[in-house]
Design an enzyme around this catalytic site. Sequence first.
Site, PDB file in Angstrom:
ATOM      1  N   THR A 150      -9.364   3.556  11.445  1.00 57.13           N
ATOM      2  CA  THR A 150      -9.910   4.619  12.722  1.00 57.13           C
ATOM      3  C   THR A 150     -11.285   4.393  12.913  1.00 57.13           C
ATOM      4  OG1 THR A 150      -8.120   6.218  12.111  1.00 57.13           O
ATOM      5  CG2 THR A 150      -9.764   6.626  13.745  1.00 57.13           C
ATOM      6  N   ALA A 179      -9.455   5.522   3.495  1.00 55.27           N
ATOM      7  CA  ALA A 179      -9.280   6.453   4.374  1.00 55.27           C
ATOM      8  C   ALA A 179     -10.750   7.450   4.491  1.00 55.27           C
ATOM      9  CB  ALA A 179      -8.038   7.452   3.873  1.00 55.27           C
ATOM     10  N   LYS A 233       1.027  -1.181  -0.006  1.00 54.96           N
ATOM     11  CA  LYS A 233       0.046   0.114   0.186  1.00 54.96           C
ATOM     12  C   LYS A 233       0.950   1.126  -0.046  1.00 54.96           C
ATOM     13  CE  LYS A 233      -2.917   2.782   3.009  1.00 54.96           C
ATOM     14  NZ  LYS A 233      -4.026   3.036   3.817  1.00 54.96           N
TER      15      LYS A 233
END
Lengths: 260, 66
Positions: free
Chosen positions: A209, A186, A99
């Site tokens: 997250t 993201a 990545k």
Amino acid sequence: MADVLKIGTYELRSRLIVGTGKYPSMDVMQACHDASGADMITVAIRRINIDDPTGKTMLDFIDRARYTILPNTAGCYTAKDAILTAKLARELLETDLIKLEVIGDQQTLYPDTRGTLEAAEALVADGFTVLPYIGDDPIACRQLEEIGCAAVMPLAAPIGSGLGVCNPYSIRIIKERAGVPVIVDAGVGTASDAALAMELGVDALLMNTGIAAATDPVRMAIAMKHATLAGREAYLAGRMEKRLYANASSPMRDLIGTPK
Amino acid sequence: MTVSVNGAERECAEGVTFGELLAELGIEARAVAVARNDEVVRRAELGRERICPGDRIEIIKAVAGG
């Protein structure tokens, strides 16, 4: 025919890729990975602490018989650093997957497009399966595909922001034009963000997250698993048209009363 | 001889191999990857390649990340 995700030579059943960062504990992290149904897990690469080198590393907490590891070049601000990091990751993990992240600045963690293109070109030439993190810019995505990246990974919103898909129109344009898988990476913050992203037609999601920072991360991992599936199925099912006015679901004949 | 390891200068015996350095530091080779002057030192070479004066050595591991 199964709805399998193909990235380069890799095949994944789950369209959710999950990170290893920011979990309250390794136990919670492992439970989240399990609950999410993910087949692919990301790790970062960092210097070992020379003064305290012993103890477990992240690899001790990931069952490689079950999960494919996707190393990232997080924390790299130049193509040179990203290229070296990728090569070290390949040596460490015996994988050609990477990545690719070349970051522009610490506050936004936005990709440095020029650096990303430069590193992608070098890594593709060196035989890597490159999954580049990039802005929701259709031109940058096209350029990365032309370079030979195995997928493109446009952001929904800044890393760790939980804002969801900020520009669904850009993501749609990117997907419409892409000949490689599009992975929204993201910014996904909750289940509805994940479902919406998948309804745009993208091939997979990468998140960290959104799960790790939830009040109950394991529960959110379950939610994200279902949301990713729901969004994908809804996309494949083909949604109904939006209408300005109503269209009755029950018959308009043989009414007891009289409509107005 | 003086080399740098993960950005910090350190003294190292002449002719030491990377494998010997890892052992001296108490690092398991299977848990790390090593670069010398921005080039990866292959795992199979760690026992053979000797460290030179002024080498910039990076020793990395996998950590948590998204």
